[in-house]
Scaffold this motif. Structure first.
Motif, PDB file in Angstrom:
ATOM      1  N   ASP A 231      43.385   7.517   9.615  1.00  0.00           N
ATOM      2  CA  ASP A 231      44.834   7.329   9.593  1.00  0.00           C
ATOM      3  C   ASP A 231      45.279   6.550  10.839  1.00  0.00           C
ATOM      4  N   ASP A 232      45.908   5.426  10.634  1.00  0.00           N
ATOM      5  CA  ASP A 232      46.509   4.651  11.734  1.00  0.00           C
ATOM      6  C   ASP A 232      45.481   4.086  12.733  1.00  0.00           C
TER       7      ASP A 232
ATOM      8  N   CYS B 223      51.120   4.756   5.114  1.00  0.00           N
ATOM      9  CA  CYS B 223      50.146   5.633   4.489  1.00  0.00           C
ATOM     10  C   CYS B 223      50.311   5.835   2.983  1.00  0.00           C
TER      11      CYS B 223
ATOM     12  N   LYS C  79      43.817  14.620   4.613  1.00  0.00           N
ATOM     13  CA  LYS C  79      45.254  14.383   4.489  1.00  0.00           C
ATOM     14  C   LYS C  79      45.615  13.791   3.124  1.00  0.00           C
TER      15      LYS C  79
ATOM     16  N   HIS D 120      46.480   9.921  13.519  1.00  0.00           N
ATOM     17  CA  HIS D 120      47.929  10.067  13.311  1.00  0.00           C
ATOM     18  C   HIS D 120      48.481  11.086  14.315  1.00  0.00           C
TER      19      HIS D 120
ATOM     20  N   ASP E 153      44.058   3.472   6.868  1.00  0.00           N
ATOM     21  CA  ASP E 153      45.144   3.311   5.895  1.00  0.00           C
ATOM     22  C   ASP E 153      46.235   2.344   6.324  1.00  0.00           C
ATOM     23  N   ASN E 154      46.281   2.035   7.604  1.00  0.00           N
ATOM     24  CA  ASN E 154      47.238   1.045   8.123  1.00  0.00           C
ATOM     25  C   ASN E 154      46.912   0.812   9.589  1.00  0.00           C
TER      26      ASN E 154
ATOM     27  N   LYS F 180      51.169  -0.789  12.781  1.00  0.00           N
ATOM     28  CA  LYS F 180      51.676   0.035  11.678  1.00  0.00           C
ATOM     29  C   LYS F 180      53.129  -0.335  11.385  1.00  0.00           C
TER      30      LYS F 180
HETATM   31 CA    CA Z   1      48.797   6.055   8.269  1.00  0.00          CA
END
Ligand code: CA
Ligand code: NG6
Length: 497
Positions: free
Chosen positions: A28-29, A68, A120, A263, A315-316, A345
Motif C-alpha cells: 500500500d502506497d 487504493c 487490507k 499506509h 496500489d499507488n 499518491k
Molecule cells: Ca494505497
C-alpha cells in the motif's frame, strides 16, 4: 536465467497440480523509489531485492489508479474503476464489486485454484448497512475467494477489527460493534478531546475514535475484545498467509496479499521501529520487506516456490503526510520515494501510478532482468487467464490486455497505450502522456495537501515521455493535433471501445 523446466504449453496439458501457484504481494502506497532494488539507499529491502534479482524488474509498470479502492477494483475485475465510479471508500461502504459478475478469483477458481485474500480490503462489504455482529456479506467469499482474513477498510478507518470470512474475529456478543461515519457514537475517547492518549497526533479527519493510541477516521462503539493491535499486523497477516500456503500446497493456489504497510498509521512492531533511520515510514518499509521474506521462505519450505508466479507491486504511489504526524517528510533525508518521477499518491503525474513491480516464476520465466514494457495492473486478469488457459466470458475483464509474454520475458513488449486514473484520466503511449483537463472540484482535503502536486488543471497537459519523462514542460499548446487525437482516444476508451 533461462527456463529449463516444463514450458507453459506442457503444463496446460498436464493436470491442475502442475499449474503454477499465483501470489500477489500488493503493498500500500509504496513509491517507485521505495526499494533498494529501485534506487533507495538509506535503508535496504533484501527480501524484495532477492525477488528482483531472480525475476523481472519492471520500470514502466503502473497501478491502474493513484488511490487504493480504484486500483484494487481494476485488479480484481479487469475493468477501469471509472466505469463504476469507484473512489476511496468510507469504512462502512457496501461492496463495490458486483458479486454476480466475473472476478479474478472466480476466474482462477474456474481454472481449479484454491483462492485466498489476506490483508487490507478497502472494497466495501455488505449490500447496504453492515451489521458487524452478524455475518458480513457479500464480500470476498462471494467474489470468489475460498478464504479471507481482512482488515475491512484501512488502518486509519474504523472498524479496527479483523474479519475472517464472514465474521469479526474475537467478537464478544455482549459488547456489540457499531460504526458511524456521520456522528460520534460510544464512549471511547476521541483524538480531538484526548490528544495526550495518542502515539501520533493527527489531522482533524483522523481525529475520531482512538483505538490502541491511534485516532481513526470514523467512530466505533463496542467490540472491545475484537480490537486489533497495529503493531501485531506483521505477525497476524503473515501467519494467516503461511497457514493458507501450508494447507493449499498440494493444489494450485492463488494468494492475494494486500499489505497494510506502508499506509498510515505507520506504527511498526518494535522489531522494525527505529531501524531504517527514516522514521516510521522507512521502518514500515522494512516490516513489509520482512513479511515478504517470510512468505517467500514458506513457499520455498513447502517446495512450491519454483512453480509459483509471484507478482510484487504497489496500489499507488508514495505519500509522506497522509494524516498523522509521523515525521515521514522530516526524516526521509535525501530519499526520493517517487524515484525521480513527478507527483505521488493522488496525482495524475507519473508517480501517482508508476510503481515498483517484480515478477518471479523460476519454472516459467523465459528471460529475467529489467523490462521497460508498459504494463498496467489491470492486465494481470487476462494475463493470468492466459497463463492458466482459462476461457473468459464475453464482456469479462474488458479493459485488461493479455500481457503474459511480458510477465515471462523481460524482452517482450507491453502495451502500446495505457490509461492512468487519478481524479482525472490520463493516457500514455510510448512517446506521449496526455492529462485530461479537470473540470470538477478538487476535494478540499486534497487541495490542502500542498506537498503533493495532484496534476489537476483546467487546461490540457501534454508531455513528451521520451525527452521529458519527469513531465516538466507542458507542451499541449505546441501540439494541438496530438492533444485532440489523444482526447479522442480517451473518449473512445471511455465509451468502451
Ligand atoms: Ca494505497
Ligand atoms: C483519504 C485519507 C487518507 C487515506 C486515503 C486512502 C483524509 C484527509 N485522507 O481520504 O489518510 O486514508 O483516504 O488511502 O481523510 S488509500 O491508499 O487507501 O487510497
Amino acid at each position: 536465467m533461462g527456463c529449463q523446466q516444463p514450458t507453459i504449453d506442457n503444463q496446460k496439458e498436464s493436470s491442475n497440480a502442475q499449474l503454477p501457484n499465483v501470489v500477489i504481494f500488493y503493498v500500500d502506497d509504496l513509491g517507485y523509489g521505495d526499494l533498494s532494488s529501485y534506487g533507495m539507499t538509506k535503508t535496504q529491502t533484501p527480501s524484495v531485492d532477492a525477488l528482483a534479482a531472480q525475476g523481472i524488474r519492471y520500470t514502466d509498470a503502473h497501478s491502474s489508479a493513484a488511490t487504493c479502492t480504484p486500483s484494487r477494483y481494476s485488479l480484481l475485475t479487469g475493468q477501469y474503476a471509472f466505469r463504476n465510479e469507484a473512489a476511496i471508500l468510507p469504512g462502512d461502504a457496501p461492496l463495490i464489486i458486483d458479486h454476480t459478475k466475473p472476478t479474478l478469483p472466480k476466474m482462477l477458481k474456474r481454472a481449479g485454484y484454491k483462492t485466498a485474500v489476506v490483508g487490507k480490503w478497502h472494497l466495501g462489504l455488505g449490500d447496504g448497512f453492515v451489521d458487524w455482529n452478524k455475518p458480513v456479506k457479500p464480500g470476498p467469499l462471494e467474489l470468489g475467494f475460498d478464504y479471507s482474513f481482512l482488515m475491512p477498510a484501512t488502518g486509519d478507518r474504523v472498524p479496527t477489527v479483523y474479519l475472517e470470512n464472514h465474521d469479526v474475529v474475537g467478537l464478544d456478543f455482549d459488547d456489540p460493534i457499531e460504526v458511524s461515519y456521520k456522528a460520534r457514537i460510544g464512549d471511547r475517547p476521541v483524538g480531538t478531546e484526548n490528544p495526550e492518549l495518542l502515539k501520533q497526533t493527527a489531522d482533524l479527519q483522523h481525529s475520531a475514535t482512538i483505538v490502541n493510541g491511534i485516532s481513526r477516521i470514523g467512530w466505533m462503539k463496542g467490540g472491545k475484545a475484537a480490537e486489533w493491535v497495529d503493531e501485531d499486523f506483521p505477525f497476524v497477516f503473515t501467519n494467516k498467509a503461511i497457514e493458507f500456503i501450508k494447507e493449499s500446497k498440494d493444489d494450485p493456489f492463488f494468494l492475494f496479499f494486500p499489505f497494510h504497510d506502508i499506509h498510515v498509521p505507520r506504527v511498526p512492531h518494535e522489531m522494525f521501529a527505529g531501524k531504517s533511520g527514516m522514521g516510521p515510514r522507512g521502518d514500515a518499509i522494512l516490516q513489509m520487506d520482512w513479511m515478504t521474506g517470510k512468505i517467500v521462505d514458506e513457499l520455498k519450505k513447502q517446495g512450491v516456490y519454483d512453480n509459483t508466479l509471484i507478482i510484487f507491486s504497489s496500489d499507488n504511489g508514495p505519500v509522506m503526510d497522509d494524516g498523522y504526524a509521523d515525521l515521514a517528510e522530516e526524516l526521509k533525508g535525501n530519499h526520493d520515494p517517487s524515484g525521480g518521477f513527478r507527483g505521488g499518491k493522488y496525482s495524475a503525474y507519473e508517480a501517482g501510478t508508476r510503481v515498483p513491480m517484480i515478477v518471479t516464476y523460476p519454472n516459467g520465466i523465459k528471460e529475467s532482468g529489467d523490462s521497460d514494457a508498459m504494463i498496467s495492473h489491470i492486465d494481470i486478469y487476462k494475463s493470468l487467464a492466459s497463463l492458466t488457459n482459462t476461457e473468459l466470458d464475453k464482456g469479462e475483464a474488458v479493459d485488461s490486455e493479455d500481457l503474459l509474454g511480458a510477465f515471462l520475458n523481460a524482452k517482450a513488449n507491453g502495451r502500446s497505450e495505457m490509461l492512468e486514473e487519478s481524479f482525472t484520466l490520463s493516457i500514455r503511449n510510448a512517446n506521449w502522456k496526455y492529462i485530461e483537463p479537470f473540470d470538477g472540484t478538487t476535494p478540499a482535503w486534497l487541495a490542502n495537501k500542498t506537498a503533493i502536486e495532484n496534476g489537476l488543471m483546467s487546461e490540457p497537459q501534454l508531455f513528451n515521455m521520451k525527452s521529458d519523462p519527469k513531465e516538466r514542460v507542458n507542451i499541449a499548446d505546441k501540439h494541438p493535433e496530438i492533444v485532440s487525437n489523444l482526447q479522442k482516444r480517451l473518449e473512445e476508451i471511455r465509451q468502451g471501445n
